[in-house]
Design an enzyme around this catalytic site. Structure first.
Site, short mmCIF file in Angstrom:
data_model
loop_
_atom_site.label_atom_id
_atom_site.label_comp_id
_atom_site.label_asym_id
_atom_site.label_seq_id
_atom_site.Cartn_x
_atom_site.Cartn_y
_atom_site.Cartn_z
N LYS A 34 0.83 -1.21 0.00
CA LYS A 34 0.00 0.00 0.00
C LYS A 34 0.87 1.25 0.00
O LYS A 34 0.69 2.15 -0.83
CB LYS A 34 -0.92 0.01 1.22
CG LYS A 34 -1.90 1.18 1.22
CD LYS A 34 -2.55 1.38 2.57
CE LYS A 34 -1.65 2.24 3.45
NZ LYS A 34 -2.32 2.69 4.70
N ASP B 97 -6.41 0.76 0.82
CA ASP B 97 -6.50 1.04 2.25
C ASP B 97 -7.88 0.61 2.74
O ASP B 97 -8.64 -0.04 2.00
CB ASP B 97 -6.23 2.52 2.54
CG ASP B 97 -7.31 3.45 1.98
OD1 ASP B 97 -8.25 2.95 1.31
OD2 ASP B 97 -7.22 4.66 2.20
#
Length: 308
Positions: free
Chosen positions: A179, A197
């Site tokens: 991420k 996320d």
């Protein structure tokens, strides 16, 4: 003679009355039976299970997903990363700090952090306790300090003090996962990436693009739906929508511009007036997450730490 005729007439009348009563009784019974049958048919009809909605084909889902992306592009033409940064190093550090806190809190904390440690070399040489005090407002400050010291030392020793522009290099740095790596690649280097996320994962599941929970699997599925050129901006648009309208606990369904495309419509508030009161950030008239937003940002800059 007259008496006999009168008796015969009375008897006939009585017989006719009985026959009419019998006919009425039969008719009433038949009507009642018909009503009962009709009621039973109605009940049976009401009790009959509804047909399940036709399953959406993969192609239909892809078309709907791409239409959602186009709609979001019109709603959020100014979508952008909501972390303040001036270079890849600042973005990398800010993204690491953003775990388990808001981008606003990170943006309020990083000015003092980068004033004290502007380069990887400076940060790698920091006294841990002093850094902990600076980043304390972001939470988990001891673990985050350890990660920042580790990644700064790795940048200094292995990459000449520069943030690498490859996924395989970034994920080797302490505290950096896919991420974080995709955030840095997409926004500091222009390399397309999907940032999964909590907001992104929640929305793509609500929209039935996938039912996967694992972020890596979610990334792979979504990457197969959209062309690579869309990945970075898609991530921003979805996160913007999740933070402003499609909230985790009570989405503002009644104020959602893409409600007709959402298979989960109704999970949140559907009354338009009540839903509008749930809107956040600039859509609710409040400042966004950044202290230094882009020029095309429609809201107000967020307040500095301690300013409100």
């Amino acid at each position: 003679m007259k008496a006999a005729k009168a008796g015969t007439t009375a008897k006939a009348a009585t017989t006719a009355t009985k026959a009419k009563a019998a006919t009425n009784a039969k008719t009433g019974t038949e009507s009642k039976a018909a009503a009962t049958t009709a009621k039973g048919a109605t009940t049976a009809k009401a009790a009959a299970p509804r047909k399940a909605p036709k399953a959406e084909s993969h192609l239909a889902m892809v078309r709907r997903a791409r239409r959602i992306n186009r709609e979001l592009a019109e709603i959020y033409p100014y979508a952008h990363p909501e972390l303040d940064f001036r270079n890849p190093f600042e973005l990398l550090v800010a993204t690491v700090l953003s775990a388990q806190t808001t981008d606003l809190r990170v943006n309020q904390t990083t000015p003092a952090l980068f004033a004290a440690y502007p380069t990887p070399e400076d940060m790698a040489a920091a006294v841990p306790e002093e850094m902990e005090e600076i980043i304390r407002p972001t939470g988990f400050f001891r673990a985050k300090t350890k990660s920042l010291l580790g990644l700064s030392a790795a940048l200094r020793d292995e990459f000449g003090g520069e943030v690498p522009g490859r996924l395989e290099d970034l994920v080797k740095l302490p505290g950096v996962g896919r991420k974080t790596a995709n955030v840095v690649l997409g926004n500091a280097f222009g390399v397309p990436g999907i940032t999964v996320d909590t907001h992104f994962g929640r929305l793509v599941r609500r929209w039935k693009w996938t039912d996967e929970e694992d972020p890596v699997k979610v990334e792979a599925v979504v990457a197969g739906i959209f062309p690579k050129s869309e990945w970075t901006m898609l991530s921003h648009r979805v996160v913007f929508h999740g933070r402003r309208i499609c909230h985790a606990r009570k989405p503002a369904c009644g104020a959602c511009p893409i409600a007709p495309l959402c298979p989960s419509y109704g999970e949140g508030e559907t009354d338009p007036e009540k839903a509008r009161k749930l809107l956040k950030y600039e859509m609710g008239g409040h400042p966004g997450q950044r202290l230094s937003p882009p020029a095309d940002y429609p809201g107000k800059p967020a307040p500095a730490l301690g300013a409100g």
